[in-house]
Design a protein around this motif. Structure first.
Motif, mmCIF file in Angstrom:
data_model
loop_
_atom_site.group_PDB
_atom_site.id
_atom_site.type_symbol
_atom_site.label_atom_id
_atom_site.label_comp_id
_atom_site.label_asym_id
_atom_site.label_seq_id
_atom_site.Cartn_x
_atom_site.Cartn_y
_atom_site.Cartn_z
ATOM 1 N N THR A 1 10.515 0.058 -0.064
ATOM 2 C CA THR A 1 9.806 -0.186 1.273
ATOM 3 C C THR A 1 10.348 -0.774 2.450
ATOM 4 O O THR A 1 10.117 -0.404 3.337
ATOM 5 N N THR B 1 0.917 -1.377 -0.125
ATOM 6 C CA THR B 1 -0.246 -0.052 0.077
ATOM 7 C C THR B 1 1.418 1.067 -0.168
ATOM 8 O O THR B 1 2.005 1.424 -0.466
ATOM 9 N N ASN B 2 0.681 2.971 0.003
ATOM 10 C CA ASN B 2 1.080 3.932 0.420
ATOM 11 C C ASN B 2 1.416 3.768 1.503
ATOM 12 O O ASN B 2 1.367 3.431 2.233
ATOM 13 N N TRP B 3 2.301 5.341 2.025
ATOM 14 C CA TRP B 3 3.586 5.090 2.873
ATOM 15 C C TRP B 3 2.836 4.971 3.930
ATOM 16 O O TRP B 3 3.094 5.066 5.381
ATOM 17 N N GLU B 4 2.052 6.182 3.790
ATOM 18 C CA GLU B 4 0.925 6.361 4.829
ATOM 19 C C GLU B 4 0.778 5.763 5.713
ATOM 20 O O GLU B 4 0.320 5.493 7.112
ATOM 21 N N THR B 5 -0.137 4.819 5.110
ATOM 22 C CA THR B 5 -0.939 3.569 5.531
ATOM 23 C C THR B 5 0.493 2.672 6.198
ATOM 24 O O THR B 5 0.086 1.726 7.417
#
Ligand SMILES: Cc1c2[nH]c(c1CCC(=O)O)Cc1[nH]c(c(CCC(=O)O)c1C)Cc1[nH]c(c(CCC(=O)O)c1C)Cc1[nH]c(c(C)c1CCC(=O)O)C2
Length: 344
Positions: free
Chosen positions: A330, A292-296
């Motif tokens: 990541t 998913t995205n970094w925020e998540t």
């Protein structure tokens, strides 16, 4: 020149306080890395593991690229099986395929014993190369556990419901326990050789044992796991037990002479404690979150770290292995987050 070895993760496995939460990722060495995929064009898994220099390079990659707190030896849980007479091939896109599956008592009787120095010298050479010359973090050695190994040996390959394995277990206990004894001897001898060569912690993968209920675990598996950990414990290195979907077995595992329990993503750190688990815990970010995205990713990782830090006896990992589609960037960013966020 003497190398400085960062022993933080071994301290954490022993339940001691550390300056930050250490971590590594199951399957950190492998398909998610471009350097590894380039090698894989030329060599198979067994071809890599038979060449200590090359295997050490693959094992080191995640330590150098991500900064994780431990290396895990690059090889498969199938690696020791040829030594006892199992004809195993790793087929791409399928996984392990066994050409002489176990069908009856005679097949079990035919299985031999492992002599690590003669049968898997390259595993020991790789460990020595890494621990005596190359790594600045501890090396984790590992083995599959009897149930998970037997599931491949009986099914002949990967399986969804382990029906042949369980049918043999329920209908032919003598065959089953003879197989468990043989695998227990193999696991103990193989792991002892890894410790002697320099492994500083041992993880036992019982990935698929969650397919049994607790009563059957007690009857068919707990004795062999008790035997394995009681023997290995004599060597004084921390012992970790991991399996997938095993929440219903956590209290059985907690009875075993093991130091650390690895959780998959289904059971949180605090839930495991509430259930009564007293061992050091390792886990358990759902690897899918890393797509998913970094925020998540950041939010979910901090939530797990908050639980782990509140608990105190905790090592970061994923809830299962790194999948091929997870990006190296990541994993590097994740490692930095774990270290920075947990720094005291
Ligand atoms: C399912 C499977 C096995 N073995 C294999 C599969 C195929 C499916 C797949 O690629 O995921 C074959 C395999 N195993 C491994 C590779 C190399 C490429 C890679 O996956 O990165 C390959 C092609 C490395 C490995 N395979 C394993 C390791 C060691 C542990 C680790 O690095 O964490 C490595 C480097 C361990 C392993 N191996 C196996 C199990 C059940 C486990 C225990 C961990 C788990 O539940 O996933 C059996």
């Amino acid at each position: 020149m003497s190398r400085q070895i960062n022993e933080t993760i071994v301290k954490a496995y022993n339940g001691e306080e550390t300056d930050y939460v250490p971590g590594w990722f199951m399957r950190q060495a492998g398909r998610s890395q471009p350097e590894y995929r380039a090698l894989k064009e030329k060599y198979s898994l067994f071809e890599i593991t038979h060449q200590p220099e090359l295997c050490a390079y693959v094992t080191r990659l995640p330590v150098e690229n991500y900064g994780v707190d431990a290396a895990i030896l690059y090889k498969d849980i199938m690696s020791p099986l040829p030594a006892i007479g199992v004809d195993v091939e790793i087929k791409s896109g399928i996984g392990p395929v066994i050409h002489n599956p176990i069908r009856n008592f005679q097949d079990v009787e035919k299985l031999g014993t492992i002599n690590p120095k003669a049968d898997v010298p390259y595993v020991l050479d790789t460990i020595r190369l890494l621990t005596e010359e190359q790594l600045n973090v501890p090396l984790i050695g590992f083995s599959g556990a009897p149930f998970t190994l037997a599931s491949y040996m009986i099914e002949g390959g990967p399986s969804k419901n382990y029906s042949k394995t369980k049918a043999l277990m329920y209908s032919e206990p003598e065959t089953w326990f003879t197989l468990m004894d043989k695998l227990s001897d193999m696991v103990i001898t193989y792991v002892e050789a890894q410790i002697e060569a320099g492994a500083k912690a041992i993880q036992i993968f019982d990935s698929w044992v969650g397919s049994l209920n607790a009563a059957d675990y007690r009857l068919f598996i707990k004795p062999v796991m008790t035997e394995i950990f009681s023997e290995l414990r004599k060597h004084g290195v921390p012992l970790i037990l991991f399996g997938v979907g095993a929440r219903h077995l956590l209290l059985e595992w907690n009875d075993l002479p093991v130091d650390v329990i690895g959780l998959d993503w289904r059971t949180s750190i605090s839930e495991a404690r509430k259930l009564g688990v007293t061992k050091v815990l390792q886990g358990n970010l759902d690897p899918t979150i890393l797509l998913t995205n970094w925020e998540t990713i950041e939010k979910r990782t901090k939530a797990i770290l908050d639980e782990g830090m509140a608990d105190g006896r905790y090592v970061f990992n994923l809830g299962h292995g790194v999948t091929p589609d997870i990006k190296p960037e990541t994993l590097k960013r994740l490692t930095n987050l774990i270290h920075d966020y947990s720094q005291k």
